[in-house]
Design an enzyme around this catalytic site. Sequence first.
Site, PDB file in Angstrom:
ATOM      1  CG  ASP A  35      54.733  29.224 -17.836  1.00 26.09           C
ATOM      2  OD1 ASP A  35      55.327  28.155 -18.080  1.00 26.09           O
ATOM      3  OD2 ASP A  35      53.959  29.757 -18.646  1.00 26.09           O
ATOM      4  CG  ASN A  37      61.032  26.969 -15.208  1.00 28.51           C
ATOM      5  OD1 ASN A  37      61.191  28.130 -14.860  1.00 28.51           O
ATOM      6  ND2 ASN A  37      60.481  26.062 -14.429  1.00 28.51           N
ATOM      7  CB  THR A  81      46.692  16.904 -12.396  1.00 31.98           C
ATOM      8  OG1 THR A  81      46.032  18.130 -12.730  1.00 31.98           O
ATOM      9  CG2 THR A  81      46.530  16.658 -10.917  1.00 31.98           C
ATOM     10  CG  ASN A  83      53.302  19.958 -15.361  1.00 28.57           C
ATOM     11  OD1 ASN A  83      53.536  20.612 -14.341  1.00 28.57           O
ATOM     12  ND2 ASN A  83      53.003  20.559 -16.510  1.00 28.57           N
ATOM     13  NE  ARG A 203      51.082  31.565 -16.848  1.00 28.43           N
ATOM     14  CZ  ARG A 203      50.495  30.431 -17.153  1.00 28.43           C
ATOM     15  NH1 ARG A 203      49.289  30.181 -16.739  1.00 28.43           N
ATOM     16  NH2 ARG A 203      51.097  29.519 -17.880  1.00 28.43           N
ATOM     17  CD  GLU A 222      43.355  42.783  -7.082  1.00 32.80           C
ATOM     18  OE1 GLU A 222      43.697  43.161  -8.215  1.00 32.80           O
ATOM     19  OE2 GLU A 222      42.194  42.928  -6.637  1.00 32.80           O
TER      20      GLU A 222
END
Length: 255
Positions: A35, A37, A81, A83, A203, A222
């Site tokens: 994530d 971008n 799904t 996007n 993330r 984790e």
Amino acid sequence: MLKHLFTIDSNKILDIDLTGIDLQRVPVHVAIIMDGNGRWANIRGKARTFGHQAGAETLKAIVKVANCIGVKIITAYAFSTENWKRPVSEVDFLMNLLGGYLTNEIEEFNKNGVQLRFIGSRRGLPDEILRKMDYAAAVTERNTGIILNLAINYGGRDEILYAVKTIATAAVAGQIDVDNIDTNIFEEHLYTKGLPAPDLLIRPGGDMRISNFLLWQIAYTEIWITDIYWPDFTQEYFIEAIKAYQRRERRFGGL
Ligand code: FPP
């Protein structure tokens, strides 16, 4: 600081500081939500697509370092799904980027022993992309290094529904006894069949959410979140995430 050199192939060498990493306790499976971008591109005054392009380069670098330190599987969220709700131009760009990646990187994947796999629904994906996915999976199938598992047209809820429908169909046909349905049988009907659950979920981009990624599989994974945008996520950040993982105590609900 102690530096360790790892030869990746005849002409590429990584120079990564592995001080503080226990190479015997590297996570087997690392999942990544790539994530940030769009924001990365925005702050540079560029189109969001520029960020996706940079993000695809980041993925290559992270697969290399992961392969080097002994991670066995990287599952990367390339297209969800949800996007499809983005502007057509961005969706088209992502599909083209993916198609190009699958065509251009095969040689490098084979050189580094990377095995390509895919999870997600095939429904709705362009035929050309499906053909390239099948080809990439087939020609890297015998590679024995890291598995790069690309989540394309993937949604955790969609995957769970797919498993439920497949199991229900088998039950109605008398092939599965409802009383025997357990976690093992359920997992055999997920897209990730045969793969262990992720040990670590990374993330970037700072958002504290799961975004419909691997909902079943991450029950005891984790989670490591950083504000760094994915295109800026270097091999050093990956090592930092692994170190943080190794400081955690995993109890899986026990004491
Ligand atoms: C989320 O960032 C990222 C995506 C929806 C696409 C991820 C795709 C790539 C990194 C490249 C494609 C991958 C391959 C394998 C070629 P965002 O755009 O939502 O970022 P934002 O939150 O800053 O807007």
